[in-house]
Design an enzyme around this catalytic site. Structure first.
Site, PDB file in Angstrom:
ATOM      1  N   ASP A 283       0.855  -1.178   0.000  1.00  0.00           N
ATOM      2  CA  ASP A 283       0.000   0.000   0.000  1.00  0.00           C
ATOM      3  C   ASP A 283       0.897   1.236   0.000  1.00  0.00           C
ATOM      4  O   ASP A 283       2.088   1.163   0.338  1.00  0.00           O
ATOM      5  CB  ASP A 283      -0.895  -0.026   1.239  1.00  0.00           C
ATOM      6  CG  ASP A 283      -1.728   1.216   1.385  1.00  0.00           C
ATOM      7  OD1 ASP A 283      -2.477   1.534   0.445  1.00  0.00           O
ATOM      8  OD2 ASP A 283      -1.616   1.884   2.442  1.00  0.00           O
TER       9      ASP A 283
ATOM     10  N   ASP B 277      -0.380   5.215   0.707  1.00  0.00           N
ATOM     11  CA  ASP B 277      -0.735   6.200   1.729  1.00  0.00           C
ATOM     12  C   ASP B 277      -0.749   5.565   3.112  1.00  0.00           C
ATOM     13  O   ASP B 277      -1.517   4.638   3.377  1.00  0.00           O
ATOM     14  CB  ASP B 277      -2.114   6.801   1.426  1.00  0.00           C
ATOM     15  CG  ASP B 277      -2.092   7.709   0.207  1.00  0.00           C
ATOM     16  OD1 ASP B 277      -1.327   8.683   0.229  1.00  0.00           O
ATOM     17  OD2 ASP B 277      -2.824   7.438  -0.749  1.00  0.00           O
TER      18      ASP B 277
END
Length: 331
Positions: free
Chosen positions: A19, A21
């Protein structure tokens, strides 16, 4: 960064799906330990893909942003929910169809790559709506989407993250904007990004993959939906309290402070006569509450507490335990 024993979390992994953010960066700020963790994967020849629900930017711009935050990356290492959404639309409405795009430039770029025609008005007769995040999205764009959906257009949301990790805190995410269109239309979108399967399954491409992220409702739940193991890191949105309260489909296989956890030995948690033990940390259940019996590292204490809470279920998490674990939330 490899564990001294020679056994690490990624020893049997063929690709790491990271991932962005809250895991690699928070807005324009690099997450501590992220660059080192990615570099160590590459040093051992392990492919890394950056798999993000943030649909606002095309892969080229995402790669540029990664480089600015200290993580070298190429566009072909980036997988976005806009790409997954556009592939889903091509399957549903066919190439050449008009798609009303809402969001940053990444949504329109992804549609063109799939042979779809991006438009910006419901008056253009779109067959579908692709709604992704964009910091400039406002009333006018959301209203055009509502007009098109009410007229019968297929609605695909790139993702439904309600918030995004930014330097100043948690900002509105695409899910909050999707909620406005849902309220206005009474419709429900198809979702391409995490926690739905298309984005992660496409990135894994049948390989043994490990999913890494900071969010339980997207990264971890998405990994479980795709049948992939997951590592939760404490650098982003979800805090210790949220982790202890996680529903079964949101519970990660591994816990880490940051991406350095990829290159350490997996932690083992077991139950004995004293309670749930991880390393030197022991957590028991006494009078309906979790009690830390012994010390140990904070992450081991969290692992033992999660094991106890998830097994017992209806048990109170006292404030003093949360205060001990609070430094993990401050990263």
């Amino acid at each position: 960064m490899a564990d001294a024993a020679g056994t690490t979390l990624v020893d049997d992994v063929e690709v790491v799906l990271l991932d962005l953010d809250g895991t690699v960066y928070a807005g324009g700020r690099p997450v501590p330990g992220a660059a080192e963790g990615v570099a160590a994967c590459r040093a051992r020849g392990l492919p890394v893909l950056f798999v993000t629900n943030n649909a606002s930017l095309p892969p080229e711009d995402v790669a540029d942003h990664l480089r600015r935050t200290g993580v070298p990356a190429s566009p072909d290492e980036v997988r976005t929910s806009s790409q997954a959404g556009a592939r889903l639309l091509r399957e549903r409405v066919g190439p050449g169809a008009r798609v009303l795009v809402v969001g940053g430039p990444g949504t329109a770029v992804a549609c063109r790559e799939q042979g779809l025609e991006p438009v910006t008005s419901a008056d253009d007769g779109p067959a579908a709506v692709l709604q992704g995040f964009g910091p400039e999205v406002g009333w006018a764009e959301l209203t055009e989407a509502a007009y098109a959906i009410r007229a019968g257009a297929l609605w695909v949301a790139t993702n439904t993250d309600t918030v995004l990790a930014r330097e100043r805190g948690l900002a509105l995410g695409n899910g909050s904007l999707v909620a406005a269109v849902r309220t206005a239309t009474g419709a429900e979108p198809l979702v391409a990004g995490k926690p739905q399967r298309p984005l992660l399954e496409g990135a894994a491409a049948g390989r043994r993959a490990l999913v890494v992220g900071d969010r339980l409702d997207t990264d971890v739940a998405g990994a479980r939906a795709a049948g992939l193991p997951s590592l939760w890191v404490s650098t982003g949105v979800d805090d210790v309290r949220r982790l202890l309260d996680a529903a079964p489909h949101e519970r990660p296989d591994h816990l880490g402070a940051d991406l350095g956890a990829l290159h350490r030995a997996p932690a083992a948690t077991r139950r004995d006569d004293h309670g749930w033990r991880c390393g030197d940390a022991v957590v028991a259940v006494d009078a309906g509450a979790l009690v830390a019996r012994d010390g140990g590292e904070l992450l081991d204490l969290l692992r033992a507490a999660c094991a106890a809470r998830w097994e017992v279920g209806d048990v109170r998490v006292p404030d003093d335990l949360l205060e001990r674990l609070a430094p993990l939330d401050a990263r």
